[in-house]
Every structure is written in C-alpha cells, then in structure tokens.
Design an enzyme around this catalytic site. Structure first.
Site, PDB file in Angstrom:
ATOM      1  N   GLU A  93       1.118  -1.150  -0.074  1.00  0.00           N
ATOM      2  CA  GLU A  93      -0.327  -0.196   0.232  1.00  0.00           C
ATOM      3  C   GLU A  93       0.636   1.407  -0.185  1.00  0.00           C
ATOM      4  OE1 GLU A  93      -3.135   0.145  -0.224  1.00  0.00           O
ATOM      5  OE2 GLU A  93      -3.729  -2.187  -0.318  1.00  0.00           O
ATOM      6  N   SER A 363     -43.629 -23.760 -21.644  1.00  0.00           N
ATOM      7  CA  SER A 363     -44.609 -22.700 -22.058  1.00  0.00           C
ATOM      8  C   SER A 363     -45.466 -21.873 -21.744  1.00  0.00           C
ATOM      9  CB  SER A 363     -46.305 -23.806 -21.867  1.00  0.00           C
ATOM     10  OG  SER A 363     -45.783 -25.334 -22.618  1.00  0.00           O
TER      11      SER A 363
END
Length: 683
Positions: A93, A363
């Site tokens: 970092e 369907s």
C-alpha cells in the site's frame, strides 16, 4: 575575444535567471509546506470516529437491513497486530510511509504519467495517510472538492499524529470485505484468531483484500485472493522483508478458514443483495460509501408481501425436498419489485435464482407468441388441428417434431382459445412457423427478454433459457395493457442529514404492444382457470382454480428440469420457478405442481385488503359468447359457451349449428296415427 566575453556574459545572465527561478520555486514550496504545517496545527487533530452505517428501508419505512452483514469493529493497538500484517500492508500500500509527509510526490507523478499513457485512470497513488483520511471524511462524491478535503485531512493527520498512530488507525478502520472493518475483525472473521496471531500466509492474504474487497475476498473469490496474495508477497521480497523461499512457502501454505462465521442477514437478503449491486453498478456508490457513508436507501420492498412469499415456500415445499425455488413480484405499472425470494435458504446458498439463474421457461413463453398471433390476423376462434406432426425449417435442412404433454392430442381442430388454456404444443408451433420465428424473438426483446433467443421452431415452447425477472417484466406488459415497464428496487436515497442524493421518478410509459391485442391475449390467459375450455385434456390451472377469488391471468410451463408459473392481476405480477440448481430432472408429480400452488397462495395472500379490479378493456375490443370447441357464435342449443374478446371487426359472425340436430333428436317421439282404412284392412 570580445565575442567569447559576450557569450559568457549572456550565459551568466541565463544562469542567474535560472537560479533565481529555482530559489523562488524552493521558497514557494517551503512556504506551501510551512503553510500546510501551520494549517494542520491551527485546525488541530480531526475527529477519528465519524463512520455512519448505511440503512435500507422497506416501502413502509421499516428497516430491513444495513449496509453490512453483521459488521464488526475492534480497535487494537499496533503492538497487538502481527508484524507480518504491518510489513505486508506497507509493502503493497505505501512502502515510503515512514519517509513522506502524507503525500508521495514521486508516486503521484508516476501514476499521472501512467494514466495519461492509458487514457484512463489505471494506477492509484494514495498513501496510507490519504486512505485513512478518506475513511474519516465520509463523502461519496468523486469530485475535486472531496479530493481537496482529503488532502486537508491528510495534512491534519500528519501534523497532529505520529506515524505509528496513523498506521494503527488505518489498520483498525480499513475495509476487509464481508462487513469486516479493521484487522482484528478480519482476523476473527476469516481465521477465527486475533490479529497478533496471524501467520505470514494469512497476513499476506488479508493485506491484499482492501484494494477491492469483493474481488479479492477469499470467501467470494478464492482464486483472485491467491493471485493478489502473490502480489503482496512479491512486494515484500522486493522490499527485502522476506526471502524468496519464505514467500514461496507462505504462498503454498494450506490455509484453514473459519467456517463458523455467522452473519446477520436481515429481512429479504436476496433482495438486499440486488439493492447493493444496483447501488454499486448502476448508481456508482463504492463499497466504502455503502459501508460507512450513512446512506438512507428507501427500497420498493413490501414487508407484508415478502413475508407472504417466504411463507408460501415454507408451507408448500416439503422440508425434506432438495428442490430449489424462486419468486419475484412486481407492480406492473411502476415496476416496483414488492417481494423477491432467490432460494430456499440464503444462509445455505446466497445464489440468487430470481435474477441470476437462466432456465428454460417452457410454455410460459407462449403468451408472447399468441400476442403476435392476435396482432397479426389470428383470433381466439382460429382453428387448427392438434395432431402429431413434423416441422421442416432451415430451408428444409432440419426437422422438429414436438409432442403434447403425455402425448395427448385432440386429433381434431381446436381453437386458439383452447390451445392456450390446454397448452397445446402442436398449435403453438404451427402458429409460430406461420408468423415466422424471428417475430417471436423481436417481440420478446421489446418487452424485456434480454437473454439470447434462438429463432427456431422450438422457441414457441420456451426452449431458450431466460431469467425469472425477465419473465416477470414481460408479463407486466400484458398486465398494464402493453406499456413499457422496468423492474426497480430503489425509490430514493438520502444522506444521513436527509439530503436527497437520488430519486427514482417514474418515466412516462411508452406504448410497446398493441393495446387491444394485449387485452385479448390477457383474456385468453384467464382461460387456464376456466373448465369451459376443457377438451381432449383439462385446462392447466384446474388444480388451483378453486383457491382463486379474483380475476387472474397466467400461464404455467413445465420442462424436464423446470416448473414455472407466471401470472398477474391488474395490481400485481408474480413469477415463480421450481427446479434443481444442476438441472436435475423433476420426476415427482407433486414437485412439478409446486410453482402453481406457491403462485396461487402468494397471490391470494398478497392481495389481502386490496379492492377487486378487472382488467381494463380498450374501446376497440368486443366480446361475444362462443362455442369454444369451434369458435362460432354460441346459440341457446350449445351446451358449452364462453364469453371471449376479439379485436373489433374480427369477431365471428357465423352461428354454431352443431347442436341443432341434437335438439331435434331430443323431441319426444309421437305415435304414428293410423288412418281408418288401415284400421279396416289391417290383419
């Protein structure tokens, strides 16, 4: 000689000018640094505890959850944190943390050059102090004002706190994913141990998470977290904090995770997940803001309907069944999602089947097809034969042979009204091929089906996989007479002071479908509950029709691996899916019916207290009583009749005469009257 002297004098002037400029720059920089120092001293130390949890609200104002799942925060001193964590964090970092005054100028310049070359922001340059300042300054806005404030906070932190205090604060407030803030909470959550006891392998894995918590969380993306761990370990080697051998050993070490972590999931966890995703992906709120920004997110969730949905799952699906289920209910006019269940247990599986699973709708796709038919010349009285047959397509190169459920066929003519109520596959494919497969694809896309669809004969029977939320959206177009609608989950967002940050204003609805044809299709979809349409088989909603107390329209669908029920009232659209995650065949007749029973129970419960409304009829639609067996106008002689709607001008004009002879046959027999001369001459 004079020329040389002139040149020397001219050069000396340039040198003096450059020296003067350099001195001015140095003085200016010193003044800036001194001013920054004075600013930091005068302003004093910034407050260190200003985090605010973001809250999610239902549509009635009740709290349904927060921006974290069981958020934990523990503050530990630097001495109580493993040196491996400190070394790993600094290496990846901010390797110059102890040498700069809050800003790494060389790193900033390098990041700027990289961004310019790439034409986009590809490299970060924030120091640990800047990140800590960002955690403390709780603004979600990505503006120059925010960056300036972060810079000022950075100066105040560096001026008033030691490096160790800043590092300690950073490690206790940084987000490690899964609702964990600070290294102590992360250590307990991921490994069930304190931060002081973390090994090099564990520390390097955790140190990689803050860059992108969702992407690098070992619980969510283990493979990504291991790749990030390698980056961290390589950075430590580069800083000579580790040998290559130790880094390799840490990388290969078998890590034992905490499998007993518990999370408070709140109400409707699947729904909350979608809200978070919407906030991040569509509204551009980052994870840090969601977790600490104090947002007040007002959602569309209806707690009563959500409870009804969950209750229907619990009461209808057998507890010992491993089958999965999902449900989504939405207002067909506003698109507001009122209830959503993504699975039977969020704790066991957070996979959201309502919005992520892609399955064959069977369907339930037919109403889109029959809308096209009505809009292109068919009527509810249009008859075609229901019998086994093979269809040729792709210029005759391929064939398709559909079959009806249980291989039942009329072997005779049936009407379109019967075809949708009985879910006749032969009729559907015939209509589909007559209209052209591309027509169905185009209409489905218009009403919200974004999944890939194949323009083939079997598409009429729902063989292209779609998402449940897409079907709910599509059917909502039928419920609102063909107007455009989009599912929404968030109504409004404010900050913790009540300032409105976002408000979902309902746009003017565009007419997507033909209003009259949509209404006729909706009325045809009520047929699945009407036994007057029974023929060679019974209507598909026969098992639930007696439990329904108001007008509904819908369609069920079943494949070998999926069971669907999608339907609506004028006030609510609901889609239900049942199946196994890995596509296992549904063999139990009871399990195949779950979707219908869940839909029926939920719809009845969800409408409690609502007025009973009918579907709004357009002026260009007319209704007639017909004999549903032949589609002709019914007479008093017809034993079976149904009131059916037609586009104006397409209604039948011919009366049914099939039962006239039956009336004659039914007259009482009159004894033959003998004449007198027969009587006289009879033997």
């Amino acid at each position: 000689m004079e020329i040389i002297t002139e040149r020397i004098q001219r050069s000396w002037k340039w040198i003096r000018a450059l020296l003067f400029i350099a001195i001015l720059i140095i003085i200016s920089l010193m003044l800036v640094i001194f001013s920054a120092f004075i600013y930091g001293v005068v302003q004093g130390p910034p407050p260190l505890n200003v985090s605010q949890t973001s809250v999610f609200y239902a549509n009635d104002g009740t709290v349904i959850g927060e921006s974290h799942y069981g958020e934990e925060r523990y503050w530990v001193e630097l001495e109580e944190i493993s040196p491996h964590v400190i070394d790993a964090t600094l290496s990846v970092e901010d390797r110059k943390f102890f040498k700069h005054f809050g800003f790494d100028l060389k790193r900033i310049a390098g990041a700027a050059i990289a961004d310019i070359k790439a034409g986009a922001k590809v490299q970060g340059a924030s120091t640990i102090t800047q990140q800590y300042a960002r955690n403390l300054y709780l603004s979600h806005e990505k503006t120059w004002t925010r960056k300036l404030n972060e810079a000022l906070y950075t100066i105040r932190l560096e001026t008033n706190y030691s490096k160790d205090e800043i590092l300690e604060g950073y490690l206790n407030t940084i987000y490690y994913g899964n609702g964990m803030y600070g290294i102590e909470a992360a250590a307990k959550h991921y490994f069930n141990k304190s931060a002081l006891d973390l090994s090099l392998s564990e520390a390097s894995l955790l140190a990689g998470i803050p860059k992108a918590p969702s992407h690098y969380s070992p619980f969510l993306n283990y493979e990504n977290s291991k790749k990030r761990q390698a980056v961290v370990l390589n950075a430590m080697v580069a800083q000579e904090l580790l040998s290559i051998e130790d880094a390799q050993a840490a990388m290969n070490e078998s890590i034992i995770f905490n499998k007993n972590e518990t999370t408070a999931i709140g109400i409707a966890p699947y729904f909350q997940d979608i809200v978070r995703k919407t906030l991040q992906d569509e509204l551009n709120f980052d994870e840090q803001t969601l977790a600490q920004g104090g947002l007040r997110v007002h959602t569309t969730l209806d707690p009563f309907m959500q409870q009804a949905a969950e209750k229907s799952f619990e009461q209808i699906i057998r507890e010992d069944s491993n089958i999965q289920a999902s449900l989504i209910a939405m207002d067909p006019y506003s698109g507001a999602v009122k209830a959503l269940v993504g699975g039977r247990s969020y704790e066991e599986s957070p996979y959201n089947r309502a919005v992520q699973a892609i399955r064959m709708p069977g369907s339930t796709f037919k109403p889109i097809l029959f809308y096209n038919a009505i809009d292109n010349g068919f009527t509810p009285s249009t008859v075609m034969r229901s019998e086994p047959m093979t269809f040729r397509y792709d210029e005759g190169k391929a064939t398709y042979t559909p079959s009806n459920y249980n291989n039942y066929y009329a072997n005779d003519f049936i009407t379109l009204a019967q075809a949708i109520a009985l879910s006749d596959n032969i009729y559907a494919v015939k209509a589909h091929m007559f209209l052209g497969p591309e027509k169905l694809v185009d209409t489905a896309k218009e009403i919200g089906i974004s999944s890939d669809l194949l323009a083939v004969p079997s598409l009429a029977l729902g063989t292209s996989s779609v998402k449940l939320i897409e079907m709910a959206q599509a059917y909502s177009h039928f419920a609102n007479n063909g107007k455009q609608v989009q599912p929404i989950f968030i109504q409004k967002i404010t900050d913790y002071n009540g300032k409105i940050l976002f408000e979902n204003e309902m746009p003017e609805q565009k007419q997507i479908l033909n209003e009259a044809a949509t209404y006729v299709t909706t009325q045809l979809m009520t047929g699945m509950f009407d036994p007057s349409l029974n023929d060679y088989t019974t209507v598909t909603g026969r098992d639930i029709r007696h439990s329904l107390t108001r007008p509904y329209a819908g369609k069920s669908g079943t494949t070998e691996t999926d069971s669907w029920m999608v339907g609506f009232s004028p006030q609510l659209t609901t889609a239900v899916w049942i199946g196994y995650d890995k596509g296992k065949e549904i063999t139990s007749p009871r399990e195949k019916q779950y979707s219908k029973y869940i839909w029926a129970q939920f719809m009845e419960d969800a409408h409690t207290g609502m007025p009973v409304h009918s579907f709004k009829k357009p002026k260009t639609v007319v209704g007639k009583y017909i004999n549903p067996d032949n589609g002709k106008l019914a007479t008093e002689s017809c034993p079976n009749k149904r009131f059916v709607y037609y586009l104006e001008g397409t209604e039948p004009t011919q009366y049914c005469n099939e039962h006239l002879h039956e009336d004659l046959d039914a007259q009482p027999e009159v004894p033959e009257q003998k004449s007198w001369w027969k009587e006289l001459f009879s033997f």
